[in-house]
Design an enzyme around this catalytic site. Structure first.
Site, PDB file in Angstrom:
ATOM      1  N   LYS A   1       5.712   2.914  -1.912  1.00  0.00           N
ATOM      2  CA  LYS A   1       6.555   3.730  -1.033  1.00  0.00           C
ATOM      3  C   LYS A   1       6.688   3.059   0.343  1.00  0.00           C
ATOM      4  CE  LYS A   1       6.944   6.517  -4.505  1.00  0.00           C
ATOM      5  NZ  LYS A   1       6.152   7.669  -4.852  1.00  0.00           N
TER       6      LYS A   1
HETATM    7  C1  LIG Z   1       5.869   8.609  -6.049  1.00  0.00           C
HETATM    8  C2  LIG Z   1       6.519   9.932  -6.232  1.00  0.00           C
HETATM    9  C3  LIG Z   1       5.803  11.118  -6.398  1.00  0.00           C
HETATM   10  C4  LIG Z   1       4.322  11.143  -6.539  1.00  0.00           C
HETATM   11  O1  LIG Z   1       3.670  10.506  -5.526  1.00  0.00           O
HETATM   12  P1  LIG Z   1       2.097  10.223  -5.614  1.00  0.00           P
HETATM   13  O2  LIG Z   1       1.704  10.035  -4.192  1.00  0.00           O
HETATM   14  O3  LIG Z   1       1.965   8.964  -6.431  1.00  0.00           O
HETATM   15  O4  LIG Z   1       1.450  11.377  -6.266  1.00  0.00           O
HETATM   16  C5  LIG Z   1       6.495  12.304  -6.476  1.00  0.00           C
HETATM   17  N1  LIG Z   1       7.828  12.338  -6.433  1.00  0.00           N
HETATM   18  C6  LIG Z   1       8.553  11.211  -6.308  1.00  0.00           C
HETATM   19  C7  LIG Z   1      10.044  11.317  -6.243  1.00  0.00           C
HETATM   20  C8  LIG Z   1       7.931   9.981  -6.229  1.00  0.00           C
HETATM   21  O5  LIG Z   1       8.658   8.861  -6.148  1.00  0.00           O
END
Ligand SMILES: *Cc1c(COP(=O)(O)O)cnc(C)c1O
Length: 399
Positions: free
Chosen positions: A193
Site C-alpha cells: 500500500k
Molecule cells: C489491502 C486491502 C485490505 C486489507 O488490508 P490488510 O491491512 O492487509 O488487512 C482491505 N481492502 C482493500 C481494498 C485492500 O486493498
C-alpha cells in the site's frame, strides 16, 4: 549477463530513518501499548483532518471493528463493491450479517452510484435496505462520496470507506479520510500500500463515541476509564470487560514505522502521480484503456490498471498477462470479483438471494491488468514495463 530483476507491481520503500525509528522502539521500554501508537494515530488524524483515529493490526481488523461499532449484526445486510479484496466484504460476515454487491461503474471501476440507486429503490420496496455501504476507493481514486452520502440520507444507511488504497488521495480538494461524507474511513499499511507498518490499519472518524467503541473492541472489549464502568473502581488494578472484543492491537514497532513513513506520504504520492502521468503518455496509442479519472478526484495511485480493448480473442487476456510475467514484469489483477469466489458462490446458493450476475465487474475482470507502480519504480524500469507491454500487445494470438 544475468536477466534483469523482476519488477514487482508494488513494494515498500524503507529509509534509514524508518530503520532507526523501529530500532529506537526496540531499545525502549514499550514494544506494545506505549507512546508510538497514539503518536501515529494523532499524526495521521491531523494529516487527513479527522478528529479521531484508532490504529489496529490490519485494515481487515479495522473494517471488522468499524462494522461492529456501527452495530452490524445478524439480520443486517452490508453492501460493497465486487471489485475489491475479499476483506471488504468478509468484515460483514464476521459480524453475522449478510453481504451483497453493487456492480461497478464502467469508467472508474468503483461502486456505481447509478447501480446503487436502482438497487436501493428495489431494496426499499422489499424492506431490506442495507445497514452499511462500504465504498472501496479502487486504486486510490475516491468514489463519488457526495452522491453516496446524499443516498445515505435518503435511504438511511451508514458509510464505511474502505480507503486501503487511498491514504494520501484527495476528493473535492480535501484529503480522503476527513470523514466529511462517511462515518468511518479505513486505511491499510500492508507493504504494497502507499505507506507501510509491515501489517497494520487505521480507522478514522469524527464521532468520539465510535472511536471509543473501536478502541475498546480492539482490546478485548475492556475499559480502564472510570466513566465507562458500571460500578465504582475496586482499586488501581481494576478494569471491566463490557462487551466481547478482540486483540487487534498495533505494536509499537509497527506504529513507529508507520509514523516514520507518514513523513514521506506526500512524497510517495507525488512520485506515484508522476509515474501514472508518465504511463498515460507512454501508453498512448496502444490497444488498451488507460485509467479514467473523475475530475473531482486526485488519486493516490496505489494501482495503475489498464484494460485490454475489445474485441478480445478467447485466452488473449491471459496470454498478454503471461507474456508480461515471462518478461519479469510483475503484473497483477485487482481483483477477482468477490461474488465469483467459491465461498461466496456457496453462500449465495444457500441464501438464495442477491444478484449473482454483475456484468460490469465480470467484464472488467476479463480485461484488467495492474502494471507495476510504486514509489521506488525508476523511469528506466517503467520504460521496461512499457516496452514489454508493446511487445505483448503486438504479439498475435498463437492458439
Ligand atoms: C489491502 C486491502 C485490505 C486489507 O488490508 P490488510 O491491512 O492487509 O488487512 C482491505 N481492502 C482493500 C481494498 C485492500 O486493498
Amino acid at each position: 549477463m544475468s536477466p534483469p530483476a523482476p519488477i514487482p507491481y508494488g513494494r515498500q520503500s524503507i529509509s534509514e530513518d524508518d530503520i532507526a525509528a523501529v530500532e529506537r522502539v526496540l531499545r525502549s521500554d514499550w514494544l506494545t501499548q506505549g507512546p508510538a501508537v497514539p503518536a501515529f494515530e494523532a499524526a495521521l488524524a491531523r494529516h487527513v483532518g479527522a478528529a479521531h483515529a484508532v490504529a489496529v493490526n490490519s485494515a481487515t481488523s479495522a473494517l471488522h471493528l468499524a462494522c461492529l461499532a456501527l452495530d452490524v449484526g445478524p439480520g443486517d445486510v452490508v453492501w460493497t463493491s465486487p471489485i475489491s479484496f475479499v476483506a471488504s466484504s468478509n468484515c460483514a460476515l464476521y459480524c453475522g450479517a449478510e453481504v451483497d454487491f453493487v456492480d461497478i461503474d464502467a469508467r472508474s471501476y468503483n461502486l456505481s452510484i447509478e447501480a446503487l440507486r436502482a438497487k436501493l429503490e428495489l431494496a426499499r420496496t422489499q424492506g431490506q435496505v442495507p445497514k452499511v455501504v462500504i465504498p472501496v476507493h479502487l486504486a486510490g481514486q475516491s468514489c463519488d462520496m457526495a452522491a453516496l452520502h446524499a443516498l445515505s440520507q435518503t435511504y438511511g444507511f451508514r458509510i464505511i470507506e474502505d480507503a486501503s488504497h487511498a491514504v494520501g488521495a484527495h476528493y473535492l480538494g480535501q484529503p480522503v479520510g476527513n470523514g466529511r461524507y462517511s462515518d468511518i474511513t479505513v486505511f491499510s499499511f500492508h507493504p504494497v500500500k502507499i505507506i507501510t507498518s509491515a501489517e497494520g490499519g487505521m480507522a478514522l472518524t469524527n464521532d468520539a463515541a465510535l472511536a471509543q467503541r473501536m478502541a475498546r473492541l480492539r482490546s478485548h472489549g475492556i475499559t480502564r476509564e472510570a466513566d465507562e464502568m458500571t460500578e465504582p473502581s475496586h482499586g488501581p488494578w481494576y478494569y471491566q470487560q463490557l462487551e466481547l472484543g478482540w486483540n487487534y492491537r498495533m505494536t509499537e514497532l509497527q506504529a513507529a514505522l508507520g509514523l516514520s513513513q507518514l513523513s514521506r506520504l506526500d512524497a510517495f504520492v507525488a512520485r506515484r502521480r508522476a509515474l501514472a502521468a508518465r504511463y498515460n503518455t507512454l501508453l498512448a496509442g496502444l490497444p488498451c484503456q488507460r485509467p479514467w479519472q473523475h475530475p473531482d478526484t486526485a488519486s493516490s495511485w496505489h494501482l495503475y490498471v489498464i484494460r485490454l480493448q475489445e474485441p478480445l480473442a478467447p485466452g488473449r487476456h491471459r496470454q498478454v498477462f503471461e507474456a508480461l510475467r515471462a518478461q519479469g514484469i510483475g503484473v497483477n489483477l485487482h481483483y477477482i470479483p468477490i461474488h465469483l469466489q467459491p465461498y461466496y458462490q456457496a453462500r449465495y446458493d444457500q441464501a438464495r438471494y442477491g444478484q449473482r450476475h454483475l456484468p460490469e465487474a465480470e467484464q472488467y475482470y476479463r480485461q484488467a491488468i495492474s502494471l507495476p507502480l510504486h514509489a521506488e519504480l525508476s523511469d528506466a524500469e517503467q520504460d521496461r514495463v512499457v516496452a514489454a507491454l508493446h511487445q505483448a500487445l503486438h504479439t498475435r494470438h498463437a492458439g
